[in-house]
Write a protein that holds these residues in place. Structure first.
Motif, mmCIF file in Angstrom:
data_model
loop_
_atom_site.group_PDB
_atom_site.id
_atom_site.type_symbol
_atom_site.label_atom_id
_atom_site.label_comp_id
_atom_site.label_asym_id
_atom_site.label_seq_id
_atom_site.Cartn_x
_atom_site.Cartn_y
_atom_site.Cartn_z
ATOM 1 N N SER A 264 0.840 -1.197 0.000
ATOM 2 C CA SER A 264 0.000 0.000 0.000
ATOM 3 C C SER A 264 0.877 1.250 0.000
ATOM 4 N N ASP A 265 0.233 2.387 -0.068
ATOM 5 C CA ASP A 265 0.953 3.652 -0.164
ATOM 6 C C ASP A 265 1.909 3.859 0.999
ATOM 7 N N ASP A 266 1.495 3.479 2.210
ATOM 8 C CA ASP A 266 2.360 3.628 3.379
ATOM 9 C C ASP A 266 2.923 2.287 3.837
ATOM 10 N N GLN A 272 2.467 -0.352 -4.624
ATOM 11 C CA GLN A 272 2.537 -1.205 -5.812
ATOM 12 C C GLN A 272 1.121 -1.740 -6.066
ATOM 13 N N PRO A 273 0.310 -0.952 -6.791
ATOM 14 C CA PRO A 273 -1.107 -1.310 -6.952
ATOM 15 C C PRO A 273 -1.334 -2.712 -7.514
ATOM 16 N N ASP A 274 -0.514 -3.114 -8.482
ATOM 17 C CA ASP A 274 -0.728 -4.438 -9.088
ATOM 18 C C ASP A 274 -0.569 -5.549 -8.056
ATOM 19 N N ILE A 277 -3.460 -5.344 -5.408
ATOM 20 C CA ILE A 277 -4.735 -5.839 -5.930
ATOM 21 C C ILE A 277 -4.684 -7.351 -6.133
ATOM 22 N N HIS A 278 -3.508 -7.874 -6.544
ATOM 23 C CA HIS A 278 -3.366 -9.328 -6.718
ATOM 24 C C HIS A 278 -3.690 -10.061 -5.420
ATOM 25 N N TRP A 279 -3.107 -9.620 -4.307
ATOM 26 C CA TRP A 279 -3.328 -10.333 -3.042
ATOM 27 C C TRP A 279 -4.734 -10.095 -2.500
#
Length: 879
Positions: A264-266, A272-274, A277-279
């Motif tokens: 996440s951002d912090d 790492q959005p990809d 979102i994968h997890w």
């Protein structure tokens, strides 16, 4: 709205058949009955708990006892808790530690009995009173209860000793981690020991203990409690991720969610959005509805709008309230495509019916702000009021803003402040910011700058860019807080970096025009950035900069472009600024710009156009058009237009109308009109003389900075025109006009001083200096007066040659008395005192039309004649 999983891993049931041999602790020393480990960091163990740490013989537990304990554990694993308790109760009666331990876990977890941490703590305590193979594990669980204050009063000292004791038996290194947590942060009665904490974490991390890996990654990261080491932080974070991945691949949903948080951002591994979102999708496929909702929200925010909406709708249809809320918000504010207000409101209403206060606030704000095509102020405020009744901090902040500042709502500052106080107490930074501004400005509360500063600082420290901006602005303008430019600059810079375009504009303007150290290039850069993001005032400031050449090369075209954009954006200051540019463009021949502004009804443009027709600047002179446009501007309240009309009518001889217009201009505060009208009343020109009225008007104009008014006052007090002569007043006003750069005032003061005539006493040296300065600046009156003084030699040493030069310079500029003086000298030198002066003046015209040097030589020869000098000296020289 994001789900937080709060869990504590309990020690698993043990198949205990024999005593566990105690391992050596960090220093390699065995634990004795009299020396519990770790005493150097905490006070001694209270006497009533000494038995928990005492040595002695292990409890006597035979094989049949172990069989019953193991059988009870089987029942627990199978969920047959009543049968397990039946097996344990006889063993409890015999004070067997493993029985106490197993029973304590049931109360701790609420398995087969109502959860009762206090009873669990009591049983854990009984389990460790005698040494046994469960002492370490029971100590660990009891330490947790004391650290959390669950069922017992929090006691960091007892937890500390229990964790040291547990460390000797806890094979999965959980005790090391909890002990390291306590030593890293310290506790009540427990001293910090970062180095020992690091060693304990490293020992646990070496065996792959995920909490230890996470703790070390955070400790080495920026802001951690160990010396910052990005490489170490990343290494531990990646090892932590590997442990989680191993668990996730075995189907551990919590591990999947923790991995999502890592990316996440912090998170420790950065945004790492990809991966995130994968997890989340993995957890969603494993049946976690929260993960499905989060995956949908993150996809929508990452730009994959369609798939994100689909996932959110899937979760919403399964009854996930937060998903309904996320979905409604995403449909109102799509990253791509058009808003879908009907669909958005449907899902937000479903979320509201399911009890979501967040959905109330989202829908309420949308209706209030006209977001996504929704627009219903009363209904929106009703939803916000409902959310405020449930103490939703954003609803309180929004209502405070509406009642404090929104022109659509009747201002009720006291009600607004009440909402903001409640929002502030609940920790909402926007409420804190608005409350700080209210105290700073005294809106709804008594003005209290110190309280306002305190609140704005608090909001700024929590990242509220609006608070940074307001506080930075306050430190720069000195209105309510002390002037602290460096702090103001830093706060505005932080707000600008956070994306606050108003802060960018304020900082850019401060760099460009003050009060910060001048840095025009940086100011222009910030203003361009803010203007390109739509800040209309930034466009105004840029327009001014290009018009004036401040920080950039002067460019009226660019000035016109930015100010036109600001005007189109509706900024009220753009019109006036654009008029100045149009005036400049008109002076360069682009009269169309000025005509367009005048025809659009701008008073300043109408006045400028009228003056242009009056003076023939950029257009053909046209008295009718001049009168028309000046009249239009006058009707619109333009003071300068009234003043111009007044002068125009007085020049035409229509004194009555001229005076009326000047009076109107004076009533509007026009200093030039005040000067003209004051001169008229003082001298009785165009109006019945009224010396008192004249002095009043001229004094007011002079005090406002009008140099001509100051000169007129100097003349009046010097010569006694309607007033008694007053040397002090005369010199004061002469000097004010002279210091403002008015050469005729300098010449008049110089002449008064050199001759000592009138109110001012003679001071030849100072008078000579002032006349010389005015003459060198080309003032013909000063040149004529100085020429005569050099010819006569009464006040300064005679110098006919210099006198001739100055008279010639004055006469060549058309100075009447200088020309007469030269003509008189010519007549006298030729013995033609009675000749026609017209003939002499014609002769002078021929001289001036000839080569300049020849004229000078002719005059020098002429003025060698004593009679000629005397004749020239007798002519009175006027300014």
């Amino acid at each position: 709205m994001e789900r937080t999983t709060n869990w504590t891993r309990l020690v698993p049931s043990l198949r205990l058949t024999a005593a566990v041999t105690l391992s050596a602790w960090l220093a390699g020393c065995a634990i004795t009955a009299d020396e519990p480990p770790g005493g150097e960091h905490a006070h001694g163990i209270p006497e009533q708990y000494a038995a928990w740490f005492a040595g002695g013989l292990e409890a006597d537990i035979d094989s049949s006892d172990w069989s019953r304990i193991n059988r009870a554990q089987d029942f627990i694993d199978e969920g047959r808790y009543d049968e397990a308790i039946d097996y344990l109760e006889p063993l409890l009666a015999r004070d067997l530690p493993p029985a106490y331990y197993e029973m304590a876990k049931l109360y701790d977890q609420g398995l087969g009995v109502e959860e009762n941490p206090a009873e669990a703590a009591r049983l854990y305590g009984l389990a460790i009173e005698k040494p046994s193979s469960v002492r370490g594990h029971a100590s660990l669980n009891l330490a947790r209860l004391y650290l959390e204050g669950r069922g017992v009063e929090r006691n960091d000292v007892l937890a500390y000793y229990l964790l040291w004791q547990a460390r000797e038996a806890d094979l999965d290194r959980t005790a090391e981690v909890l002990l390291a947590d306590l030593l890293a942060e310290g506790g009540e009665g427990v001293e910090t020991d970062p180095e020992l904490a690091r060693q304990l974490y490293e020992q646990a991390a070496a065996q792959g203990q995920q909490q230890a890996l996470q703790a070390l990654a955070e400790a080495y990261a920026p802001g951690g409690w160990l010396e910052e080491d990005p490489a170490q932080a990343m290494d531990y974070a990646q090892r932590y991720a590997e442990v989680l991945q191993a668990s996730a691949q075995q189907g551990d949903v919590d591990a999947m969610l923790q991995l999502a948080s890592l990316y996440s951002d912090d998170g420790l591994l950065g945004d790492q959005p990809d991966q995130r979102i994968h997890w989340l999708q993995q957890a969603a496929q494993a049946g976690d509805l929260d993960a499905l909702a989060r995956a949908g929200r993150d996809m929508a925010e990452a730009g994959n709008q369609r798939q994100g909406i689909d996932l959110l709708e899937d979760a919403a249809r399964q009854g996930h309230v937060d998903a309904m809320t996320y979905l409604g918000q995403a449909l109102l504010e799509p990253e791509t495509g058009r808003p879908e207000p009907v669909r958005a409101e449907r899902w937000l209403r479903e979320a509201i019916e399911a009890g979501s206060v967040d959905a109330q606030v989202i829908l309420g704000r949308a209706l209030v702000e006209g977001q996504g095509g929704l627009n219903d102020l009363p209904r929106g405020m009703g939803l916000l009021e409902q959310a405020a009744e449930r103490n939703h901090p954003l609803a309180l902040a929004q209502l405070g803003s509406l009642y404090l500042d929104d022109e659509r709502v009747a201002g009720q500052p006291y009600i607004a402040v009440d909402y903001l106080e409640r929002g502030h107490e609940l920790g909402h930074p926007w409420a804190t910011q608005q409350l700080g501004a209210a105290y700073l400005e005294g809106r709804g509360v008594p003005e209290d700058p110190l309280r306002g500063e305190e609140l704005l600082r608090e909001a700024a420290e929590r990242g509220q860019s609006g608070a940074m901006r307001l506080l930075g602005e306050a430190y720069l303008n000195e209105e309510r807080l002390a002037f602290e430019p460096s702090r103001g600059e830093e706060l505005l810079r932080q707000a600008a970096e956070a994306g606050d375009t108003t802060a960018m504009t304020q900082l850019g303007e401060a760099y460009l025009e003050g009060p910060l150290r001048e840095d025009p290039s940086l100011g222009i850069q910030l203003l361009n950035q803010a203007a390109s993001q739509g800040d209309a005032y930034a466009m105004v400031v840029l327009g001014r900069a290009y018009r004036n050449g401040t920080g950039v090369e002067r460019d009226l075209g660019e000035a016109n472009r930015w100010l036109t954009l600001a005007q189109e954006a509706g900024h009220e200051a753009a019109d006036d600024a654009l008029t100045y540019v149009q005036r400049d463009l008109g002076a360069r021949g682009n009269i169309e710009a000025l005509v367009a502004a005048a025809e659009n009804g701008h008073p300043g443009a109408m006045a400028d156009l009228g003056r242009a027709y009056l003076d023939g600047e950029g257009v053909q002179r046209d008295q009718d058009q001049a009168e028309y446009w000046l009249g239009q501007a006058h009707q619109a309240g333009h003071a300068g237009a009234a003043a111009s009309l007044g002068r125009m009518y007085m020049d035409r001889g229509d004194s009555e109308r001229g005076i009326d217009y000047l009076e109107a201009a004076v009533s509007r505060g026009h200093d030039g009109a005040r000067t003209d009208l004051g001169e008229a009343y003082l001298t009785g020109s165009h109006v019945a003389q009224d010396v008192d009225r004249g002095l009043e008007l001229l004094t007011a104009a002079a005090e406002s900075g009008s140099p001509h008014a100051a000169f007129m006052l100097g003349e009046a007090y010097q010569h006694g025109d309607g007033v008694e002569q007053d040397a002090e007043q005369a010199e004061r006003w002469y000097r004010q006009a002279s210091d403002a750069g008015v050469t005729y005032a300098r010449a008049a003061l110089g002449l008064a001083l050199i001759r000592g005539e009138g109110a001012i006493a003679q001071d030849v040296e100072q008078g000579h200096e002032l006349l010389l300065d005015a003459a060198e600046q080309g003032h013909p009156g000063a040149q004529a007066s100085l020429g005569r003084e050099y010819l006569r030699g009464d006040n300064i040493e005679a110098d006919p040659e210099r006198g001739a030069n100055y008279l010639y310079e004055a006469a060549s500029q058309g100075h009447r008395s200088a020309r007469l003086a030269l003509a008189q000298a010519y007549l006298s030198a030729r013995g033609l005192e009675q000749a026609n002066q017209q003939q002499a003046l014609l002769w002078l015209d021929d001289v001036f039309e000839s080569e300049g040097q020849l004229a000078i030589e002719t005059l020098r020869q002429l003025l060698t004649d004593e009679a000629a000098i005397a004749a020239a000296s007798e002519v009175d020289v006027e300014d």
